[in-house]
Design an enzyme around this catalytic site. Sequence first.
Site, mmCIF file in Angstrom:
data_model
loop_
_atom_site.group_PDB
_atom_site.id
_atom_site.type_symbol
_atom_site.label_atom_id
_atom_site.label_comp_id
_atom_site.label_asym_id
_atom_site.label_seq_id
_atom_site.Cartn_x
_atom_site.Cartn_y
_atom_site.Cartn_z
ATOM 1 N NE ARG A 5 -2.172 1.119 3.781
ATOM 2 C CZ ARG A 5 -2.852 1.481 4.852
ATOM 3 N NH1 ARG A 5 -4.170 1.398 4.855
ATOM 4 N NH2 ARG A 5 -2.245 1.860 5.949
ATOM 5 C CB THR A 15 -1.906 7.225 -3.194
ATOM 6 O OG1 THR A 15 -1.341 5.899 -3.249
ATOM 7 C CG2 THR A 15 -0.968 8.205 -3.870
ATOM 8 C CG ASP A 25 2.931 -2.354 8.929
ATOM 9 O OD1 ASP A 25 2.888 -1.416 8.116
ATOM 10 O OD2 ASP A 25 3.162 -3.536 8.601
ATOM 11 C CG ASP A 37 6.652 -2.895 9.580
ATOM 12 O OD1 ASP A 37 7.281 -3.393 8.628
ATOM 13 O OD2 ASP A 37 6.331 -1.689 9.623
HETATM 14 O O1 LIG Z 1 -6.861 -2.361 3.141
HETATM 15 P P1 LIG Z 1 -5.649 -1.560 2.823
HETATM 16 O O2 LIG Z 1 -5.777 -0.115 3.184
HETATM 17 O O3 LIG Z 1 -5.204 -1.735 1.396
HETATM 18 O O4 LIG Z 1 -4.491 -2.048 3.775
HETATM 19 C C1 LIG Z 1 -4.243 -3.390 4.046
HETATM 20 C C2 LIG Z 1 -2.915 -3.814 3.477
HETATM 21 O O5 LIG Z 1 -1.852 -3.178 4.193
HETATM 22 C C3 LIG Z 1 -0.947 -4.188 4.686
HETATM 23 O O6 LIG Z 1 0.036 -4.490 3.778
HETATM 24 P P2 LIG Z 1 1.254 -3.489 3.470
HETATM 25 O O7 LIG Z 1 0.902 -2.567 2.372
HETATM 26 O O8 LIG Z 1 1.707 -2.884 4.747
HETATM 27 O O9 LIG Z 1 2.366 -4.437 2.878
HETATM 28 P P3 LIG Z 1 3.205 -5.603 3.579
HETATM 29 O O10 LIG Z 1 2.271 -6.748 3.822
HETATM 30 O O11 LIG Z 1 4.241 -5.924 2.570
HETATM 31 O O12 LIG Z 1 3.776 -5.059 4.852
HETATM 32 C C4 LIG Z 1 -1.871 -5.376 4.884
HETATM 33 O O13 LIG Z 1 -1.183 -6.581 4.999
HETATM 34 C C5 LIG Z 1 -2.762 -5.304 3.674
HETATM 35 O O14 LIG Z 1 -2.220 -5.911 2.517
HETATM 36 O O1 LIG Z 2 -3.765 -1.030 10.531
HETATM 37 C C1 LIG Z 2 -3.227 -1.425 9.483
HETATM 38 C C2 LIG Z 2 -3.639 -0.968 8.214
HETATM 39 C C3 LIG Z 2 -3.031 -1.465 7.110
HETATM 40 N N1 LIG Z 2 -2.031 -2.355 7.234
HETATM 41 C C4 LIG Z 2 -1.624 -2.799 8.443
HETATM 42 O O2 LIG Z 2 -0.711 -3.633 8.532
HETATM 43 N N2 LIG Z 2 -2.234 -2.312 9.541
#
Ligand SMILES: O=P(O)(O)OC[C@H]1O[C@H](OP(=O)(O)OP(=O)(O)O)[C@H](O)[C@@H]1O
Ligand SMILES: O=c1cc[nH]c(=O)[nH]1
Length: 210
Positions: free
Chosen positions: A104, A108, A201, A204
């Site tokens: 994400r 944006t 997150d 993370d």
């Molecule tokens: O519903 P949304 O607003 O799209 O957010 C949710 C997304 O955000 C996080 O991933 P992230 O983008 O942090 O990537 P990662 O799993 O690589 O850490 C999570 O695991 C989802 O994929």
């Molecule tokens: O709360 C949140 C939102 C998006 N992605 C995450 O990992 N945590």
Amino acid sequence: MSTLHLIDHPLVQHKLTLMRRKEASTNSFRRMLGELSTLMAYELTRDFPLQDVEIETPMEKTMGKVIDGKKLALVSILRAGNGFLDGMLNVVPGARIGHIGLFRDPETLKPVEYYYKMPENMGERDVIVVDPMLATGNSAVAAVQQLKDKSAPKSIKFMCLLAAPEGVKTMQAAHPDVDIYTAAVDRELDSHGYILPGLGDAGDRIFGTK
Ligand SMILES: O=P(O)(O)OC[C@H]1O[C@H](OP(=O)(O)OP(=O)(O)O)[C@H](O)[C@@H]1O
Ligand SMILES: O=c1cc[nH]c(=O)[nH]1
Ligand SMILES: [Mg+2]
């Protein structure tokens, strides 16, 4: 309109509370996510069709039930979706695994796509898409759209750990055919698109990257 399934089993709720705590280490967060995903997979497979088979026990012949040749694929939204896989495979060890790479954009809040790899014969498979977080819903909507466009599976379910009301609404509007399974629907999103109270997150916390 799709159905929102709240998995409110006490064991799921207990572990989720422990995971939310900011003191939870990477090690215990990952372990609890593994345990939770086994319990959640148990609920998601509740409607799998069964067929009757004749077997022989050491005593006599009898009829038993087995899962009806289900071809299942688990599709993980990278990275955090991978935290669900091992636990789910405890329940469905024969499932094939697909990956959709998305992150994400922090400004944006739109998904940026970087990877797509699916098992063969997706047209014959029932799919469970997994990602712990449904926040704005943009990532899940994009992942399911890619899956439909490129692989057209037989059916799709979406499984997460936490959902925001905004994400549920967006996902149900975009994909009314995809049921959502979650352990909790939280209060709201903050101004950066994070779930409140949430757990931070997920990627993370699983991978120890912050
Ligand atoms: O519903 P949304 O607003 O799209 O957010 C949710 C997304 O955000 C996080 O991933 P992230 O983008 O942090 O990537 P990662 O799993 O690589 O850490 C999570 O695991 C989802 O994929
Ligand atoms: O709360 C949140 C939102 C998006 N992605 C995450 O990992 N945590
Ligand atoms: Mg992600």
